[in-house]
Each structure stands twice: as structure tokens, then as C-alpha cells.
Design a protein around this motif. Structure first.
Motif, PDB file in Angstrom:
ATOM      1  N   GLN A 187     -43.327 -57.617  -7.429  1.00  0.00           N
ATOM      2  CA  GLN A 187     -42.385 -58.181  -6.465  1.00  0.00           C
ATOM      3  C   GLN A 187     -42.190 -57.255  -5.272  1.00  0.00           C
ATOM      4  OE1 GLN A 187     -39.087 -58.911  -9.064  1.00  0.00           O
ATOM      5  NE2 GLN A 187     -39.859 -60.885  -9.774  1.00  0.00           N
ATOM      6  N   GLN A 188     -42.162 -55.952  -5.531  1.00  0.00           N
ATOM      7  CA  GLN A 188     -42.021 -54.998  -4.423  1.00  0.00           C
ATOM      8  C   GLN A 188     -43.224 -55.037  -3.490  1.00  0.00           C
ATOM      9  OE1 GLN A 188     -41.289 -51.149  -6.151  1.00  0.00           O
ATOM     10  NE2 GLN A 188     -39.350 -51.758  -7.075  1.00  0.00           N
ATOM     11  N   ALA A 191     -43.361 -58.459  -1.705  1.00  0.00           N
ATOM     12  CA  ALA A 191     -42.235 -58.641  -0.784  1.00  0.00           C
ATOM     13  C   ALA A 191     -42.520 -58.033   0.584  1.00  0.00           C
ATOM     14  CB  ALA A 191     -40.970 -58.017  -1.374  1.00  0.00           C
ATOM     15  N   GLU A 192     -43.501 -57.122   0.643  1.00  0.00           N
ATOM     16  CA  GLU A 192     -43.846 -56.489   1.910  1.00  0.00           C
ATOM     17  C   GLU A 192     -44.714 -57.383   2.789  1.00  0.00           C
ATOM     18  OE1 GLU A 192     -45.748 -52.857   0.885  1.00  0.00           O
ATOM     19  OE2 GLU A 192     -43.962 -51.971  -0.037  1.00  0.00           O
ATOM     20  N   ASN A 193     -45.181 -58.519   2.242  1.00  0.00           N
ATOM     21  CA  ASN A 193     -46.040 -59.406   3.020  1.00  0.00           C
ATOM     22  C   ASN A 193     -45.297 -60.017   4.195  1.00  0.00           C
ATOM     23  OD1 ASN A 193     -48.220 -58.973   1.373  1.00  0.00           O
ATOM     24  ND2 ASN A 193     -47.958 -60.825   0.162  1.00  0.00           N
ATOM     25  N   ILE A 347     -44.925 -64.416  -4.749  1.00  0.00           N
ATOM     26  CA  ILE A 347     -44.112 -63.743  -5.778  1.00  0.00           C
ATOM     27  C   ILE A 347     -43.793 -64.677  -6.930  1.00  0.00           C
ATOM     28  CG2 ILE A 347     -41.884 -62.657  -6.225  1.00  0.00           C
ATOM     29  CD1 ILE A 347     -41.886 -61.645  -3.365  1.00  0.00           C
TER      30      ILE A 347
END
Length: 502
Positions: A187-188, A191-193, A347
Motif C-alpha cells: 500500500q505504501q 500509494a506513491e503512484n 491498491i
């Protein structure tokens, strides 16, 4: 008192002889000294070039690679070496503090010594010894860079065998800790996408096989290749392993049925006796039939065709219905609620991991091969030269998370990894497939309350420096992040340093 001319000439000759000794000595020392100064400077150049090359390559000195490379540099730079150069290559890790930022580095020291025959040597005239030694050294450091501007493709090859249900501590099972760690890290990363979606995660759980959805059906998938027959079997009476319709037999034929069929063809119910004989051979004449016995595995074909998806031979992959219809094979094969999640930028698709369950035996090679194929399938989506160039800039990782050795077949993984020598085996074949990228494929193993670092097959597969054993439950996420951080390190910047640097 007057001397005759002859006596004067004799005295002068004696003086001349005495004068010639230091004169010739000075000439010898000047010529030979200049030569050795040049050799000394040339050795300095060779040491610096070798230190730079070794540091940029940045390999642990496990196989003598650094020593061999440095020797070749010295021999290429310096002529007339009497014996093989004596070299010492050492490496250490450290940190430089630049402002408030800590910059890790790898420092390589190259100490070189060469021996040479002197041109001029004499016991009467001042000169160098018949053989002289020259020494020099160089130091270089590599400062790896974390590739924050590069996008990543990560495949987690995760052990879902029955032993993962065991407790890690009083309040946590190993499988629950693993799923939680992969979900949080995934998820981390995803999540940066940005709106285009750049980072991707794939998830390959395995026990004795992997499980995939194909056209809406979950199949018990093998990526191995098999021998047609095994020694001692008459081929006329046996069906080749890959020609047996395992999809049909596993879902319809019980052990009692094929035992009866073996004795009397009237009980075969549409199954040929040749199929039955092969099944009986695979079962090793026991009721607990595990697929993929080592005696049937064709190691060479498997390694050489590692990127050929075997799903096209649908007969090899029975339907993997959870706790149902698998009547022939042992329940330790595919009877569990897990499946492969292809590479994704979404995600939400990773949330399927929450409901997955562990059960059965352990065949890490099935997960490794499937994981490598996921990476290749993603690469094959890039068609145009511009797209292919962009893919080279991506970081690729295959991270293996396991809590134990192979079971019940303990030879298969090691044989695949060591086939033709480690440099030609399964893992190297996978790495070579992605060798054209800006950053090589990074493979690592994380032992979950398990000494993976002691397993020779893992050592040969990813290298000892890329294996981490995790004993404490709270360290799992930290160690996986450390793995990813290491995998995202680029070649970085390599610099020479003064020779007195320690």
C-alpha cells in the motif's frame, strides 16, 4: 723527486679505475632508478584503475572476482613482471556525513606488489639488487544512490505452506504477520503512484504449486517440465507424464478406483491403463499422491524454458477447488484458498491477500518461476522503442519470503539452481533475462523465523549477502523495507581517494 712519464701514466690509470666505479654506479642507478620510478608510477595507475573497476562492479569477494580483476589490470598496465603480482583486495562499509545527511559507502582497497629483474646488477659497482619489488596501493569508494526517481516492479514470492500457520509468538501466526507486512508495504509503494500509475506489485503465494485464475477457473499450476518416462518403466505401457490428463484424473479418480484399474481394466471407467500406470508410478505405490516427484522432473528443460508459460498444456493443471473435488492428489498439494495476483498498480487488488489461507507442502521453485514470468509478462507490454527504453529505467525485484525448506521433495530446487553450474542455473537464467536494464534484477530471500542464510540453494540463488533471517515479529516489515531499499540502490558514484585514507 721526479717521476717518469710511464709511472705517471700508471698512476693516472689507477685513479681512473677508481673514478669509473662510482661513475658507472651513478649511471646504473640513474638508468635503473628512472625505470623503477616509472614502474612505481605505472603501478599506481594500475592500482587506481583496478580499484575503480572493482568498486563500480561492487561484488563481494566470494569467488575471487576482485582479485582476478585487479591482477588483470596490473598485468595489462605493467610489463616485465617477474612473478604473478601479489595483490590484496579488501572492502569495508561505512558512512560519510555530508551536512546533516548520512551517505553510506563501500570502500575498496587495492594493495599491489610486483617484482622485476634489474637490468644492471654487480657486486663491485653500486647498483640495485638482481630482483627488486615495487609496491603501491589505491582506495576507491562507491556511494550508492537510492533511486527515488525510478519506478519499481516488485514480486513477493510468499510461502503459504502449512508451517506458516504456526505461531511466531504468543499472539501472532507467521502467515498473519507476513500478510500484514506485504499489505502495508504494498500500500505504501502503490500509494506513491500518480494519476498514470507507475509502481507495480505482484504477489505469488505457493505451497507445492501455485494457483492462478485462468478463464474464470482457479487452477493448480505447475511451471516444471517433466521426463516422459522414468528409468525402469517400459514406455509402451506408460503414458508420458505431460500427456496424462491430470485435470480429469484428479477430479474424478480416487485412489481406490485407480488401484482397482491397475488390477482389472474393467474398473478403469474411461481411464486408460497406460495413464493409470504412470499415475501409479508418480504415487510411488502409496495412497498419498504428491504431484511433481523429483524423479520425473526434467531439470534441463525446466531451466531452459523457464519463461515459457506451461499453462498452455491445460492437462497438467487440475482445477484447484478449495477442499473439494481433489480426489486423487494429497490434500497438501493445492487445497488452499490462495492465488497469484498479477502485477498491479491498484491498491485494492492487493486486498485479496487478507482472505488467503496457508496449507500443504513447500515447493519454492514453483513460486520463483511464476514470479519471474510475471515480471517478464509486464516487460512484454512495452512495444515501441520509447516504451522499451522507459522500461529499462525501471527497478525490478523478486523477493522470496519463506519459513522452511522444501517438503516433501528436497532435491528439486537445489538441482534447478545448480544446473550446469550456478552461473547457468535457474536463478541466473532469470537474472540474465533482465540484464539489459539500467539496474539489474534484484533477488533476495527473507527467512521467516527460519535460518534461510544456511540453505545452500538460497545462497546459490541470490547470494549470501541478499539473505536475511528474521527472528523477531516486529522486525519483519523493517527487514522487507531494507531489502527494497537495497534493491533500489543504483550503481551510484564511484570516487578515488588519497592512498592514506583509512
Amino acid at each position: 723527486m721526479r717521476f717518469s712519464r710511464a709511472k705517471q701514466q700508471g698512476t693516472a690509470a689507477i685513479f681512473l679505475v677508481f673514478l669509473l666505479v662510482p661513475l658507472f654506479g651513478a649511471v646504473f642507478l640513474a638508468l635503473e632508478g628512472t625505470r623503477y620510478i616509472q614502474k612505481q608510477n605505472r603501478l599506481a595507475d594500475a592500482s587506481e584503475a583496478a580499484a575503480l573497476a572493482i568498486t563500480m562492479a561492487h561484488r563481494e569477494n566470494k569467488t575471487g572476482y576482485e582479485q582476478d580483476l585487479a591482477t588483470k589490470y596490473v598485468q595489462s598496465y605493467i610489463r616485465g613482471i617477474k612473478d604473478v603480482p601479489v595483490l590484496a583486495v579488501t572492502v569495508k562499509k561505512g558512512e560519510d556525513i555530508v551536512g546533516k545527511v548520512r551517505k553510506p559507502f563501500y570502500q575498496y582497497n587495492v594493495d599491489a606488489k610486483t617484482t622485476h629483474k634489474s637490468w644492471f646488477t654487480s657486486l663491485l659497482i653500486p647498483s640495485f639488487s638482481s630482483v627488486e619489488s615495487i609496491v603501491n596501493k589505491a582506495i576507491a569508494r562507491n556511494y550508492p544512490e537510492i533511486a527515488g526517481d525510478k519506478y519499481v516492479d516488485i514480486v513477493f514470492v510468499s510461502d503459504f505452506s502449512g508451517s506458516m500457520n504456526q505461531s511466531w509468538d504468543r499472539s501472532n501466526r507467521k502467515i498473519d504477520v507476513l500478510k500484514n507486512a506485504v499489505l502495508k508495504i504494498g500500500q505504501q509503494i502503490l500509494a506513491e503512484n500518480d494519476d498514470k500509475g507507475k509502481n507495480r506489485i505482484g504477489f505469488v503465494p505457493f505451497n507445492m504449486r501455485v494457483q492462478r485464475y485462468v478463464n474464470g477457473k482457479k487452477l493448480c499450476v505447475t511451471q516444471l517440465r517433466y521426463k516422459d518416462f522414468i528409468s525402469g518403466n517400459n514406455s509402451a505401457n506408460y503414458t508420458p507424464y505431460e500427456d496424462v490428463n491430470w485435470t480429469r484424473q484428479v477430479s474424478s479418480l480416487t485412489y481406490q478406483m485407480f488401484s482397482n484399474c491397475w488390477r482389472d481394466s474393467r474398473y478403469c471407467r474411461g481411464v486408460t491403463q497406460n495413464d493409470l500406470r504412470t499415475i501409479y508410478s508418480v504415487a510411488n505405490k502409496t495412497q498419498y499422491i504428491h504431484p511433481d516427484p523429483y524423479k520425473y522432473v526434467d531439470v534441463a528443460k525446466t531451466v531452459n524454458n523457464v519463461f515459457v508459460d506451461k499453462i498452455s498444456n491445460i492437462k497438467l493443471h487440475p482445477e484447484a477447488n478449495y477442499y473439494s473435488r481433489n480426489k486423487l492428489w494429497s490434500q497438501y498439494s493445492c487445497n488452499s484458498a490462495f492465488h497469484t495476483i498479477p502485477m498491479t498498480e491498484n491498491i485494492n487488488k492487493l486486498n485479496a491477500i487478507k482472505g488467503m489461507k496457508a496449507f500443504g507442502g513447500t515447493s519454492v521453485y514453483q513460486g520463483v518461476i511464476q514470479g519471474a514470468q510475471l515480471l517478464q509478462q509486464e516487460r512484454n507490454k512495452y512495444v515501441t522503442p520509447k516504451e522499451k527504453e522507459a522500461y529499462k529505467n525501471r527497478i525490478k525485484m523478486l523477493l522470496i519470503l519463506s519459513d522452511g525448506v522444501e517438503s516433501p521433495y528436497t532435491q528439486t530446487f537445489k538441482s534447478l539452481v545448480d544446473y550446469g553450474g550456478v552461473s547457468k542455473g535457474l536463478c541466473q537464467k532469470i537474472k540474465d533475462e533482465f540484464s539489459d536494464g539500467d539496474v539489474p534484477l534484484y533477488m533476495a530471500v527473507l527467512g521467516i523465523k527460519f535460518d534461510a542464510s544456511r540453505q545452500q540453494a538460497f545462497q546459490h540463488c541470490v547470494g549470501s549477502e541478499n539473505i536475511v533471517d528474521v527472528k523477531n515479529v516486529d522486525d519483519l516489515i523493517i527487514k522487507i523495507k531494507d531489502m527494497i531499499k537495497k534493491g533500489t540502490q543504483t550503481e551510484g558514484i564511484t570516487k578515488l581517494h588519497y592512498r592514506h585514507l583509512n
